[in-house]
Design a protein around this motif. Sequence first.
Motif, mmCIF file in Angstrom:
data_model
loop_
_atom_site.group_PDB
_atom_site.id
_atom_site.type_symbol
_atom_site.label_atom_id
_atom_site.label_comp_id
_atom_site.label_asym_id
_atom_site.label_seq_id
_atom_site.Cartn_x
_atom_site.Cartn_y
_atom_site.Cartn_z
ATOM 1 N N SER A 226 0.770 -1.170 0.091
ATOM 2 C CA SER A 226 -0.159 -0.008 0.348
ATOM 3 C C SER A 226 0.704 1.197 0.092
ATOM 4 O O SER A 226 0.359 2.245 -0.731
ATOM 5 C CB SER A 226 -0.752 0.061 1.387
ATOM 6 O OG SER A 226 -1.727 1.308 1.309
ATOM 7 N N ASP B 65 2.413 1.778 -3.428
ATOM 8 C CA ASP B 65 1.162 2.249 -4.508
ATOM 9 C C ASP B 65 0.979 3.440 -4.327
ATOM 10 O O ASP B 65 0.796 4.464 -5.091
ATOM 11 C CB ASP B 65 0.037 1.421 -4.328
ATOM 12 C CG ASP B 65 0.309 -0.068 -4.883
ATOM 13 O OD1 ASP B 65 0.960 -0.315 -5.434
ATOM 14 O OD2 ASP B 65 -0.613 -1.067 -4.377
ATOM 15 N N HIS B 66 0.837 4.175 -3.017
ATOM 16 C CA HIS B 66 0.477 5.391 -2.539
ATOM 17 C C HIS B 66 1.589 6.362 -3.012
ATOM 18 O O HIS B 66 1.270 7.205 -3.626
ATOM 19 C CB HIS B 66 0.506 5.486 -1.137
ATOM 20 C CG HIS B 66 -0.331 6.898 -0.689
ATOM 21 N ND1 HIS B 66 -1.631 6.995 -0.400
ATOM 22 C CD2 HIS B 66 0.011 8.077 -0.628
ATOM 23 C CE1 HIS B 66 -2.140 8.205 -0.232
ATOM 24 N NE2 HIS B 66 -0.759 8.944 -0.131
ATOM 25 N N THR C 71 3.910 5.622 -5.485
ATOM 26 C CA THR C 71 3.917 5.800 -6.928
ATOM 27 C C THR C 71 2.747 6.646 -7.244
ATOM 28 O O THR C 71 3.152 7.195 -8.528
ATOM 29 C CB THR C 71 3.692 4.350 -7.315
ATOM 30 O OG1 THR C 71 4.828 3.548 -6.944
ATOM 31 C CG2 THR C 71 3.695 4.202 -8.930
ATOM 32 N N THR C 72 1.641 6.752 -6.928
ATOM 33 C CA THR C 72 0.641 7.721 -7.365
ATOM 34 C C THR C 72 1.062 9.050 -6.981
ATOM 35 O O THR C 72 1.056 10.096 -8.148
ATOM 36 C CB THR C 72 -0.749 7.353 -6.639
ATOM 37 O OG1 THR C 72 -1.012 6.067 -6.717
ATOM 38 C CG2 THR C 72 -1.633 8.490 -7.025
ATOM 39 N N VAL C 73 1.810 9.428 -5.892
ATOM 40 C CA VAL C 73 2.209 10.862 -5.837
ATOM 41 C C VAL C 73 3.476 11.015 -7.044
ATOM 42 O O VAL C 73 3.235 12.343 -7.635
ATOM 43 C CB VAL C 73 2.888 11.012 -4.591
ATOM 44 C CG1 VAL C 73 3.643 12.338 -4.147
ATOM 45 C CG2 VAL C 73 1.821 10.653 -3.527
ATOM 46 N N ARG D 181 3.522 9.645 -9.939
ATOM 47 C CA ARG D 181 3.172 9.578 -11.424
ATOM 48 C C ARG D 181 2.523 10.775 -11.711
ATOM 49 O O ARG D 181 2.426 10.956 -12.983
ATOM 50 C CB ARG D 181 2.104 8.408 -11.143
ATOM 51 C CG ARG D 181 1.391 8.098 -12.709
ATOM 52 C CD ARG D 181 0.570 6.997 -12.658
ATOM 53 N NE ARG D 181 1.530 5.650 -12.704
ATOM 54 C CZ ARG D 181 1.162 4.706 -11.683
ATOM 55 N NH1 ARG D 181 0.220 5.150 -10.937
ATOM 56 N NH2 ARG D 181 1.894 3.575 -11.546
ATOM 57 N N ALA D 182 1.972 11.613 -10.940
ATOM 58 C CA ALA D 182 1.433 12.864 -11.212
ATOM 59 C C ALA D 182 2.122 13.646 -12.201
ATOM 60 O O ALA D 182 1.697 14.630 -12.854
ATOM 61 C CB ALA D 182 1.125 13.770 -9.980
ATOM 62 N N PRO E 91 1.193 10.694 -19.298
ATOM 63 C CA PRO E 91 0.485 9.284 -19.292
ATOM 64 C C PRO E 91 0.542 8.687 -20.771
ATOM 65 O O PRO E 91 0.290 7.641 -21.063
ATOM 66 C CB PRO E 91 -0.928 9.355 -19.124
ATOM 67 C CG PRO E 91 -1.279 10.983 -19.159
ATOM 68 C CD PRO E 91 0.061 11.746 -18.929
ATOM 69 N N CYS F 279 8.900 7.036 -15.639
ATOM 70 C CA CYS F 279 8.194 6.235 -15.061
ATOM 71 C C CYS F 279 8.599 6.068 -13.540
ATOM 72 O O CYS F 279 9.834 5.774 -13.370
ATOM 73 C CB CYS F 279 8.250 4.764 -15.734
ATOM 74 S SG CYS F 279 7.337 3.538 -15.092
#
Length: 479
Positions: free
Chosen positions: A212, A215-216, A218-220, A222-223, A227, A235
């Motif tokens: 978790s 993932d969290h 990575t989301t930060v 990835r902003a 895309p 990446c």
Amino acid sequence: MNNSVCWPYFDPDFDTLPERIYGPPCRVCIDNDSMKGCTVVKVDSVNKEGLLLEVVQVLTDMNLQICKSYISCDAGWFMDVFHVRDENGNKLTDQKVINEIQQALGKSRASPPSQQYSNNVNSVITTMTNYKTYSKKFIPLLSNSTEHYTAIEMTGTDRPGLFSEISAALVDLHCNIVEVHAWSHNARLACVAYISDQSTDSAIEDPSRLSSIEDHLTTVLRATTNPNGGGTGTCPDVKTSEFLGGEGNMTSVERRLHQLMLSVRDFEAPSSPKEMKGRKRMVTIESCEQKGYSIVNIECKDRPRLMFDTVCTLTDMQYVIFHASISSHGGYAFQEYFIRHVDGYALDTASEKERVIKCLEAAIERRVCEGVRLELCAENRVGLLSDITRVLRENGLVVVRADVETHGEKSVNAFYVKDISGNEVDVEYFSNSVKREMGPIVTLHVKNDTTRRKTPSPSLSFGGMLRSRIERLSHGFII
């Protein structure tokens, strides 16, 4: 009755077994008499893979300035001479420091040959398989620590406020930040952090929670990434592993940051062709066909830890340094390396030479931070780093480098920051903001590096200095 005493038999060759396996012990000579303005450190030993980097790392860990060096690692023998000064530019006079250098250098040689840091830059750039084992090899050991922590490595495309977002995300995930180091270069970010669970102050072992966290974060990260795969977006990558604290050094984490930066290809500068055309190259490569070497020449502004950065990069790209000469003059450093790839061949293509040049120039630039250095010391608490970086972001300051450590109950934070709009940082306004937001418990020191001394580049012909002595360097040193 036989009264003779039987003693166990000891092979007389047993005492020399380590020497026969690993070669004779490392001979370290520290001379304070030969040179007036510096201390001479001589290292003489059977060579092994990565030994030069280990020796340079020992000297760098002790904050010594390497002002001159002659290196020969040919024919299976390692002979190095270093002219060093302490961080104040003086000769080494503290006998305790001298003894520590001798012990550390002897320890480097005494350890068996290791593959710990032998990683081709191609594997670092393209893939990271079996990552948990891989990352443990490079995770440094926190000084004076016996606790378990979780290590996190993060890479991605940088943007203003990203380091603050990462700090806030870890607080939201109920993680306590024990230590963190981050570099930003060419719009890329590399970060190594050590965290613990807020409630237990120990490593986070639950696989689902670790997943978790990854993932969290990575989301930060990835902003910032495009895309559609276009542009310069990188990446994002976040990896965690358990880590046991112990005795360690700062250069280990710095080496890992160099490797992480290579993995996101920060050497591919987003500069326009026009900018690149007018830019003077710090690195050139020529050939020594007679001896089968490639000669790497580096000329740039001198600074602390420069030799570590260049030797580290060449080693991680799997190039072997056989001879080298290092000097500095008039604020500029001159380095010349005679290298071959580990396969025994010199650099034979223009593309390979260009990549080595770009990677070395990136390694030189990563640590150079033109901006304001902020040092903040405060009582350690959960969320402290998040609050500090929020204040930086709200004042329009971008973090380009960060070193955060915990010493007992104190948190020591060092940031290099720049104004997001390119203006000069208003130090007084920021200081008042920190006092207003954080209270009097925070001690703030500011060092402004935005105005740099203009030093004319000396017109010294450094190339060829070692070529004329290469035969003598193979057998010894002339100082």
